[in-house]
Scaffold this motif. Structure first.
Motif, PDB file in Angstrom:
ATOM      1  N   ASN A  24       0.090  14.355   5.233  1.00 57.06           N
ATOM      2  CA  ASN A  24       1.207  14.745   6.087  1.00 57.06           C
ATOM      3  C   ASN A  24       2.438  15.148   5.275  1.00 57.06           C
ATOM      4  O   ASN A  24       3.231  15.989   5.709  1.00 57.06           O
ATOM      5  CB  ASN A  24       1.562  13.585   7.022  1.00 57.06           C
ATOM      6  N   LEU A  25       2.588  14.565   4.091  1.00 58.81           N
ATOM      7  CA  LEU A  25       3.789  14.789   3.286  1.00 58.81           C
ATOM      8  C   LEU A  25       3.674  15.977   2.336  1.00 58.81           C
ATOM      9  O   LEU A  25       4.659  16.367   1.720  1.00 58.81           O
ATOM     10  CB  LEU A  25       4.102  13.528   2.475  1.00 58.81           C
ATOM     11  N   HIS A  26       2.464  16.524   2.194  1.00 57.85           N
ATOM     12  CA  HIS A  26       2.242  17.634   1.279  1.00 57.85           C
ATOM     13  C   HIS A  26       1.734  18.860   2.032  1.00 57.85           C
ATOM     14  O   HIS A  26       0.808  18.757   2.843  1.00 57.85           O
ATOM     15  CB  HIS A  26       1.222  17.257   0.200  1.00 57.85           C
ATOM     16  N   HIS A  27       2.317  20.005   1.741  1.00 55.94           N
ATOM     17  CA  HIS A  27       1.793  21.263   2.277  1.00 55.94           C
ATOM     18  C   HIS A  27       0.594  21.716   1.454  1.00 55.94           C
ATOM     19  O   HIS A  27      -0.402  22.194   2.004  1.00 55.94           O
ATOM     20  CB  HIS A  27       2.890  22.335   2.239  1.00 55.94           C
ATOM     21  N   ASN A  28       0.691  21.546   0.143  1.00 56.53           N
ATOM     22  CA  ASN A  28      -0.374  21.927  -0.773  1.00 56.53           C
ATOM     23  C   ASN A  28      -1.408  20.806  -0.832  1.00 56.53           C
ATOM     24  O   ASN A  28      -1.249  19.835  -1.577  1.00 56.53           O
ATOM     25  CB  ASN A  28       0.213  22.207  -2.158  1.00 56.53           C
TER      26      ASN A  28
END
Length: 320
Positions: free
Chosen positions: A199-203
């Motif tokens: 949830n905290l990372h786009h990549n």
């Protein structure tokens, strides 16, 4: 009589299970976690009863790096690889997180965390420096700038918390089931940390088993859950608009399209920073954990900011 034996045995097992969770018998020991993550460039010092873990890397203008909630100084590893040839990067595990601790005073207030950071800088002989803050650590960063204009060269706020809003983000939102809430306060499963990291990372390629393992071990360390609970109770941003109005240094506000905080927060920061030359930069393809998500891009944003400040042409020197 057999049913009594079965009942007593069942009660004994339940009691053992409850006590083992309450006293964190299943949680990793500090020694185990430190054996996994203390590195050759790790340093420890004791400040005000806190055993503080920090790293001091590179040469050049000093930069104090504050990590976010449930994080650690490892958050900035990618920045160190890209910036340490021209900046002195000072990062530490905020008390209650990472490898810092135990903390004799069990004081996780913004004021004490600021005091610890400032004493560390004094120990290291740092006079003037940039400060970078993200997520829940943003108030420490902007208060430092507001209170020490003679020492803080510039301020970068990235996906920054610390503005007045309705309490309780999703990651800390109480569960409707009291038993589930009691369990989560003492132990959060690897699946929980897998979901949180995603949830905290786009990549998503950076959400590796090693990253999830680090989140899980450091945040499930014995005693850590009580630190987090106390820290949430003690967290008080105070007069955030008042502190921000006192900031006069060059300020970069960076906001990710994938931040867990509303996009409108960037505009609110700009509105509150009435005394500072501010530029807001939005990057759509970026997650909340910006420095891990894209270290190349975000370290470059900081470098452009710092170069402009040091050259004395901020914000005019920023080129789109």
């Amino acid at each position: 009589m057999r049913w009594k034996f079965v009942l007593v045995s069942a009660l004994a097992l339940v009691t053992f299970a409850v006590l083992s969770i309450e006293f964190q018998l299943w949680n990793p020991r500090r020694a185990t976690v430190e054996a996994a993550y203390v590195a050759t460039d790790s340093h420890f010092t004791v400040i005000d009863g806190l055993r503080l873990h920090y790293k001091d890397t590179g040469r050049g203008p000093a930069v104090l790096l504050w990590h976010g909630n449930f994080g650690s100084l490892d958050f900035y590893d990618g920045w160190v690889q890209r910036l340490s040839d021209r900046y002195r990067l000072i990062r530490f595990d905020i008390n209650g997180y990472g490898l810092s601790g135990p903390d004799e005073k069990v004081d996780f207030t913004i004021e004490r965390r600021l005091m610890i950071a400032r004493k560390l800088l004094d120990q290291l002989g740092v006079d003037r420096y940039f400060v970078v803050g993200t997520s829940f650590a943003a108030p420490m960063a902007y208060r430092d700038a507001a209170e020490r204009p003679e020492r803080v060269l510039g301020l970068m706020l990235a996906n920054a918390g610390g503005l007045p809003r309705a309490p309780g983000g999703e990651i800390n939102k109480p569960l409707p089931n009291p038993l589930g809430q009691w369990l989560r306060e003492r132990y959060r499963s690897r699946d929980f940390w897998q979901g949180a990291a995603a949830n905290l990372h786009h990549n998503k390629s950076v959400v590796t088993p090693a990253l999830v393992e680090r989140f899980s071990l450091m945040n499930n360390m014995r005693g850590r859950s009580s630190d987090n609970a106390i820290g949430l109770e003690q967290f008080d941003i105070g007069d955030a608009p008042g502190f921000l109005a006192r900031v006069t240094q060059p300020t970069l506000v960076l906001w990710a399209g994938g931040s867990i905080l509303p996009q409108t927060e960037a505009d609110r920061y700009q509105a509150y920073l009435t005394g500072a030359p501010v530029r807001v930069v939005r990057i759509e393809e970026l997650g909340h954990m910006f420095a891990e998500d894209d270290p190349e891009l975000t370290a470059g944003q900081f470098d452009r900011f710092a170069r402009s400040v040091l050259a004395g042409n901020w914000p005019e020197g920023w080129k789109d």
